[in-house]
Design a protein around this motif. Structure first.
Motif, PDB file in Angstrom:
ATOM      1  N   ASN A 293      -6.109   1.046  -3.414  1.00  0.00           N
ATOM      2  CA  ASN A 293      -4.961   1.730  -4.010  1.00  0.00           C
ATOM      3  C   ASN A 293      -4.852   1.373  -5.485  1.00  0.00           C
ATOM      4  N   ALA A 300      -1.143   3.295  -1.318  1.00  0.00           N
ATOM      5  CA  ALA A 300      -1.621   3.064   0.048  1.00  0.00           C
ATOM      6  C   ALA A 300      -1.239   4.212   0.985  1.00  0.00           C
ATOM      7  N   LEU A 304      -4.575   5.250   2.952  1.00  0.00           N
ATOM      8  CA  LEU A 304      -4.688   4.655   4.282  1.00  0.00           C
ATOM      9  C   LEU A 304      -5.067   5.688   5.345  1.00  0.00           C
ATOM     10  N   PHE A 316      -6.008  -3.757  -0.242  1.00  0.00           N
ATOM     11  CA  PHE A 316      -4.626  -3.607  -0.701  1.00  0.00           C
ATOM     12  C   PHE A 316      -4.417  -4.475  -1.929  1.00  0.00           C
ATOM     13  N   ASP A 321       0.564  -1.951  -5.957  1.00  0.00           N
ATOM     14  CA  ASP A 321       1.630  -1.479  -5.067  1.00  0.00           C
ATOM     15  C   ASP A 321       3.010  -1.706  -5.671  1.00  0.00           C
ATOM     16  N   SER A 326       4.336   2.142  -1.986  1.00  0.00           N
ATOM     17  CA  SER A 326       4.192   3.009  -0.823  1.00  0.00           C
ATOM     18  C   SER A 326       5.510   3.032  -0.056  1.00  0.00           C
ATOM     19  N   ILE A 333       1.242  -2.450   5.584  1.00  0.00           N
ATOM     20  CA  ILE A 333       0.002  -1.872   5.042  1.00  0.00           C
ATOM     21  C   ILE A 333      -1.178  -2.783   5.362  1.00  0.00           C
ATOM     22  N   ALA A 337      -4.462  -1.982   7.418  1.00  0.00           N
ATOM     23  CA  ALA A 337      -5.732  -2.059   6.693  1.00  0.00           C
ATOM     24  C   ALA A 337      -6.672  -3.064   7.337  1.00  0.00           C
TER      25      ALA A 337
END
Length: 454
Positions: A293, A300, A304, A316, A321, A326, A333, A337
């Motif tokens: 991301n 994400a 994802l 991640f 982020d 997100s 996440i 992930a």
């Protein structure tokens, strides 16, 4: 006398007059040379005969004047040369750190460059793996010269791995500039010439249990609408994959790329990424591919679902982020992930960095701080965490000291920079370049042509 003699004779032809003039000049030079030699000898001999016993002065008329000059230079150097005093060792004042607690048991790593080794003096002793060049240098020096840069980079990588082992660091990202222009459409080349040395890197990493990863540049655009850009991106991934394969690295050695630009059509771009991954990438390249991301285009939430569909792991990035959040929290996440990582049999890894102190605007907050002040509270205990900080291995050492993760060699510590700027170190896009992904791709096309160095 000679001149008078010539005038007294009857007129001669032009050729005869020329021959007589030449004879006259040669005779004059001979007389002058003899006179100068006599004067020089007498001038040298005079002072000696006054203050000392008479000695015979021998003059070798055939002695080369350059040989005499060199002897005088040696005598001069002997007189003027002085012994250099040894430099006093630099004593670094290392501040204390605030002690914190964590249950984290994974590895911390740094990216591409070691500041201690890179800043060694003299400069010829510096150790780094990003020697590169421009197209003009290739045309001037030839491909053997370029390949030699790659060989030196690999040799220094061996030194860095050993240094990391000595300092309890077992996770590192390799520079993408290990082999300059290896993926270029015209000047690209195979890494076969460096295969034995690359194999040594892999053997040393396996011996110590080190993880080596790669992060191809931002010009790797798998979703570009331009076929030539996608083709160049695929070549870049193939080059990184060849390097890792020749090292004999396992599945944990992955290649991370971003989603890239949106091209005013994010859904359409995601579909193009999917098509490139499934239809264009070779099996060994796809086996090492990981998506990440970013802070501008794809968070994400965007990647994802694609990663789950393609069974491609997601890295991640906490910093990205925070800038482009997100809809679900980081802990959720990472849980989703990591399920892909585990299903693929690959050790999970994530990225951590902080914005620079005092950063307010998005552009200022994008710039990574020199170090990280803490580990995330929701960090899983068993995974690898890449510290993307400007101080590289020093940022890792600071976290080691904060959380008592590993012992730290005091001689390897350096003090933090007291004045961190809030500006990004990279190129500025505001006003001069469009902020969307088309501008990024345009810039990277220039890099592929060798007109811009990263």
């Amino acid at each position: 006398m000679l001149f008078r003699l010539y005038l007294a004779r009857p007129l001669r032809s032009t050729v005869q007059i020329g021959l007589m003039a030449t004879t006259l000049r040669r005779s004059s030079r001979f007389v002058m040379r003899e006179t100068v030699q006599e004067t020089t000898v007498s001038a040298v001999a005079a002072p000696i005969s006054k203050g000392r016993k008479k000695r015979k002065l021998e003059v070798d008329e055939e002695e080369d004047s350059s040989e005499v000059d060199s002897k005088l230079d040696v005598q001069k150097d002997t007189k003027t040369r002085r012994k250099r005093l040894p430099k006093e060792p630099i004593v670094y004042v290392i501040p204390d750190v605030v002690k914190k607690e964590t249950t984290f048991k994974g590895r911390l790593g740094y990216a591409c460059l070691n500041t201690v080794l890179r800043n060694k003096r003299p400069a010829k002793d510096a150790v780094f793996c990003s020697r590169t060049c421009r197209l003009e240098s290739i045309k001037k020096n030839g491909m053997d010269w370029v390949k030699d840069l790659g060989r030196k980079n690999v040799e220094d990588l061996l030194t860095m791995i050993q240094w990391n082992e000595d300092n309890h660091i077992k996770f590192m990202r390799m520079s993408s500039e290990m082999f300059p222009f290896a993926s270029h459409g015209v000047h690209g080349y195979s890494l076969d010439y460096c295969a034995p040395l690359l194999a040594q890197v892999g053997e040393l990493a396996k011996k110590y249990g080190h993880r080596l990863t790669a992060h191809p540049g931002q010009f790797t655009q798998l979703g570009s609408p331009k076929p030539e850009v996608v083709a160049a991106s695929v070549r870049e991934l193939e080059y990184h994959c060849e390097m890792m394969d020749r090292m004999g690295l396992g599945v944990d050695s992955v290649m991370i790329v971003h989603g890239g630009g949106m091209y005013d059509d994010k859904p359409g771009t995601l579909e193009r990424i999917k098509k490139t991954v499934t239809e264009t990438l070779s099996a060994n390249v796809r086996a090492r591919l990981v998506l990440e991301n970013d802070e501008m285009c794809y968070n994400a939430d965007d990647l994802l679902p694609l990663c789950e569909e393609l069974d491609v792991p997601l890295v991640f990035d906490y910093h990205h982020d925070a800038l482009f959040p997100s809809s679900i929290p980081p802990s959720e996440i990472i849980k989703k992930a990591n399920a892909i990582w585990v299903r693929r049999g690959i050790k999970p890894k994530q990225h951590l960095s902080d914005p620079r102190p005092g950063a307010v605007t998005l552009m200022e907050r994008r710039a990574h701080a020199d170090r990280c002040e803490s580990l995330p509270a929701d960090l899983p205990d068993d995974m690898d965490l890449m510290i993307e900080a400007k101080d590289k291995e020093q940022a890792v050492f600071q976290l080691y000291r904060m959380y008592s993760l590993h012992p730290v060699n005091h001689d390897s510590l350096r003090p933090p920079n007291e004045h961190q700027t809030k500006e990004t170190k990279g190129r500025k896009s505001a006003k001069k370049r469009r902020k969307n992904a088309d501008a990024e791709e345009e810039l990277e096309e220039e890099e592929l042509d060798g007109t811009v160095d990263e």
